[in-house]
Design an enzyme around this catalytic site. Structure first.
Site, PDB file in Angstrom:
ATOM      1  N   ILE A   9       0.944  -1.248  -0.095  1.00  0.00           N
ATOM      2  CA  ILE A   9       0.095   0.072  -0.102  1.00  0.00           C
ATOM      3  C   ILE A   9       0.995   1.207  -0.145  1.00  0.00           C
ATOM      4  O   ILE A   9       1.701   1.247   0.891  1.00  0.00           O
ATOM      5  CB  ILE A   9      -0.756  -0.037   1.234  1.00  0.00           C
ATOM      6  CG1 ILE A   9      -1.799  -1.129   1.291  1.00  0.00           C
ATOM      7  CG2 ILE A   9      -1.700   1.240   1.318  1.00  0.00           C
ATOM      8  CD1 ILE A   9      -2.355  -1.510   2.645  1.00  0.00           C
ATOM      9  N   HIS A  22      10.035   6.170  -1.579  1.00  0.00           N
ATOM     10  CA  HIS A  22       8.531   6.237  -1.822  1.00  0.00           C
ATOM     11  C   HIS A  22       8.069   5.143  -0.727  1.00  0.00           C
ATOM     12  O   HIS A  22       7.941   4.041  -1.023  1.00  0.00           O
ATOM     13  CB  HIS A  22       8.274   5.702  -3.180  1.00  0.00           C
ATOM     14  CG  HIS A  22       6.846   6.161  -3.581  1.00  0.00           C
ATOM     15  ND1 HIS A  22       6.355   6.617  -4.829  1.00  0.00           N
ATOM     16  CD2 HIS A  22       5.689   5.937  -2.860  1.00  0.00           C
ATOM     17  CE1 HIS A  22       5.077   6.836  -4.748  1.00  0.00           C
ATOM     18  NE2 HIS A  22       4.695   6.519  -3.597  1.00  0.00           N
ATOM     19  N   MET A  23       7.507   5.709   0.479  1.00  0.00           N
ATOM     20  CA  MET A  23       6.904   4.729   1.649  1.00  0.00           C
ATOM     21  C   MET A  23       6.031   3.863   1.065  1.00  0.00           C
ATOM     22  O   MET A  23       5.201   4.111   0.139  1.00  0.00           O
ATOM     23  CB  MET A  23       6.597   5.770   2.474  1.00  0.00           C
ATOM     24  CG  MET A  23       5.304   6.356   2.262  1.00  0.00           C
ATOM     25  SD  MET A  23       4.391   7.193   3.834  1.00  0.00           S
ATOM     26  CE  MET A  23       3.712   5.153   4.333  1.00  0.00           C
ATOM     27  N   HIS A  24       5.744   2.799   1.695  1.00  0.00           N
ATOM     28  CA  HIS A  24       4.778   1.678   1.357  1.00  0.00           C
ATOM     29  C   HIS A  24       4.572   0.699   2.514  1.00  0.00           C
ATOM     30  O   HIS A  24       5.769   0.773   3.375  1.00  0.00           O
ATOM     31  CB  HIS A  24       5.157   1.112   0.138  1.00  0.00           C
ATOM     32  CG  HIS A  24       6.659   0.463   0.107  1.00  0.00           C
ATOM     33  ND1 HIS A  24       7.659   1.227  -0.293  1.00  0.00           N
ATOM     34  CD2 HIS A  24       7.047  -0.647   0.405  1.00  0.00           C
ATOM     35  CE1 HIS A  24       8.743   0.373  -0.147  1.00  0.00           C
ATOM     36  NE2 HIS A  24       8.384  -0.923   0.069  1.00  0.00           N
ATOM     37  N   ILE A  25       3.657   0.341   2.653  1.00  0.00           N
ATOM     38  CA  ILE A  25       3.247  -0.727   3.973  1.00  0.00           C
ATOM     39  C   ILE A  25       2.908  -1.854   3.247  1.00  0.00           C
ATOM     40  O   ILE A  25       2.533  -2.310   2.197  1.00  0.00           O
ATOM     41  CB  ILE A  25       1.785  -0.311   4.487  1.00  0.00           C
ATOM     42  CG1 ILE A  25       1.759   1.135   5.074  1.00  0.00           C
ATOM     43  CG2 ILE A  25       1.175  -1.136   5.493  1.00  0.00           C
ATOM     44  CD1 ILE A  25       0.718   1.734   5.442  1.00  0.00           C
TER      45      ILE A  25
END
Ligand SMILES: [Zn+2]
Length: 169
Positions: A64, A121-124
């Site tokens: 995500i 680019h952050m993501h979960i």
């Protein structure tokens, strides 16, 4: 601790992609909506995107990410944090209905030293777990055999999303 060396061709591609200067696969995917199926982009929402990880720790591993190319939660707006948190809930729903995991690991890596493959680019990570699969540290640090093909799983998750009108935000 000695890990078994499995034949894992997706790791080779992963290493190659990591060495591309300035590349961001999330931003690349966002720019090409016509290629969502090829890129395994499951959902596009107002502020976020959900994709199947091409280099999964386990079957059904989803990412995500915010649409904006931001590195961390400090750079995120409240509305982005809220939407991504709701998407954790919705991805768990979709995965539970589709491949019936027994549990989940959900987390974020910040910085390459912490294992972030794409620190800009952050993501979960949403990683389904089953009784009897290996422990989380070992799934994070090495390879596993993924039983279901990514394309097949993508199709099933799309089907579930349509039937259940997911994501509900
Ligand atoms: Zn990006």
């Amino acid at each position: 601790m000695q890990q078994e060396n499995l034949w894992a061709p997706w790791r080779v591609k992963y290493i190659q992609d990591l060495s591309k200067p300035g590349g961001c696969f999330i931003c690349d995917y966002l720019k090409t909506p016509d290629c969502d199926e090829d890129n395994l982009v499951l959902w596009r929402t107002e502020k976020s995107v959900v994709v199947l990880n091409r280099f999964p720790y386990n079957n059904g591993h989803l990412l995500i990410a915010p649409i904006r190319h931001i590195p961390d939660l400090d750079s995120a707006e409240e509305a982005e944090i809220l939407e991504m948190t709701k998407l954790i809930r919705e991805t768990q729903k979709a995965l539970s209905l589709t491949i019936k995991p027994h549990g989940f690991n959900i987390g974020m890596n910040f910085g390459r030293c912490a294992g972030a493959g794409l620190p800009e680019h952050m993501h979960i990570h949403v990683v389904p777990r089953w009784d009897g699969d290996t422990n989380f540290m070992s799934t994070c640090s090495d390879t596993k055999v993924i039983s279901q093909s990514l394309e097949e799983l993508y199709r099933l998750l799309k089907e579930t999303s349509q039937k259940q009108s997911l994501p509900k935000l």
